[in-house]
Design an enzyme around this catalytic site. Structure first.
Site, short mmCIF file in Angstrom:
data_model
loop_
_atom_site.label_atom_id
_atom_site.label_comp_id
_atom_site.label_asym_id
_atom_site.label_seq_id
_atom_site.Cartn_x
_atom_site.Cartn_y
_atom_site.Cartn_z
N SER A 238 36.29 47.68 42.00
CA SER A 238 37.70 47.82 42.33
C SER A 238 38.43 48.35 41.12
O SER A 238 37.97 48.20 39.98
CB SER A 238 38.27 46.44 42.72
N TYR B 153 39.88 37.28 41.48
CA TYR B 153 39.41 38.61 41.87
C TYR B 153 39.29 39.53 40.65
O TYR B 153 38.28 40.22 40.46
CB TYR B 153 40.37 39.21 42.90
#
Length: 270
Positions: free
Chosen positions: A152, A165
């Site tokens: 990501s 995350y």
């Protein structure tokens, strides 16, 4: 018994790709991309059993390859190890390992549920370690292999309220580099793809609620909320991520290893 009617010759003919978190969204797109190039695929993930079976059958019927489903829970190291072993028993080896499974939770750190932290670290980071650890010995034995971690933009930059995350995705970047160095002379490459916001059914389903909550139009939600961080103001597509995965798995990418490749519309250039 399958009804394959379309044998396919492609760049990955006869190879096997194992893709975690691939019953929908990015993972399923990646699985279908490898199948389109002749690879047998193992899809994995959660969801409605009938929908998963339909996705599996569709791969076989559309591309004339074998597709099997692994129900391995990415929270369970033993289940992961078993699924890799079953795949190797079935196909000989995993030529291409794509770690895509991921979950998200958003909260201030002092209110972040401990069980959510543990689950996000386990699925977004530790499962990558467990799949690589299990698949690597056979890759080393054969002297070839491709490992692709779907990371990501948050592997390179942070956003508030996403502590688990962001920590996990930064960890994926480090894991990618480390494993790449360990296997650099053994015909195996290890890379990560770092997308920004990707247009998936999951993202699409968030829009109506956001429109109501913020009194915005659909276009305003896309541009001023979801794509706020992406200078191009365009979503990354599943197909673009899948095409980059295909390239990283190709012979042309043999000298690309230990890197995280941004695909984020300029997000991390700022």
């Amino acid at each position: 018994m399958t009804t394959n009617t379309k044998p396919h010759q492609g760049a990955h003919q006869g190879q096997t790709a194992f893709i975690t978190g691939s019953t929908s969204g990015i993972g399923l797109g990646v699985a279908r991309a490898f199948a389109s190039q002749g690879a047998n695929v193992v899809i994995n993930g959660l969801g409605d059993a009938n929908e998963i079976e339909q996705a599996r059958l569709s791969i076989e019927q559309d591309f004339g390859v074998r597709a099997i489903y692994s129900a391995a829970n990415m929270l369970d190291p033993e289940a992961i190890k078993h699924s890799i072993q079953v795949t190797e028993d079935e196909f000989g080896m995993i030529d291409i390992l794509v770690n895509n499974a991921g979950i998200q939770h958003v909260a201030p750190i002092e209110k972040f549920p401990i069980n959510q932290w543990d689950a996000i670290i386990a699925i977004n980071l530790s499962s990558n370690f467990h799949t690589i650890r299990a698949a690597l010995p056979k890759m080393k034995q054969k002297g070839k292999g491709r490992i692709i971690n779907i990371s990501s933009a948050h592997s390179l930059v942070a956003s508030p309220y996403k502590s688990a995350y962001v920590a996990a995705k930064h960890g994926v970047a480090g894991l990618t580099k480390t494993v790449a160095l360990e296997v650099a002379e053994q015909g195996i490459t290890v890379n990560a793809i770092a997308p920004g916001y990707v247009w998936t059914p999951l993202v699409e389903r968030q829009i109506p609620d956001t429109m109501k909550a913020r009194n915005m139009t659909e276009e305003e939600v896309k541009r001023d909320v979801l794509l706020l961080a992406q200078p191009t103001k365009e979503f990354v597509t599943i197909e673009q991520v899948a095409d980059l995965a295909l390239y990283l798995a190709s012979d042309s990418a043999a000298s690309i290893t230990g890197t995280t490749i941004s695909m984020d519309g300029g997000w991390t250039a700022k």
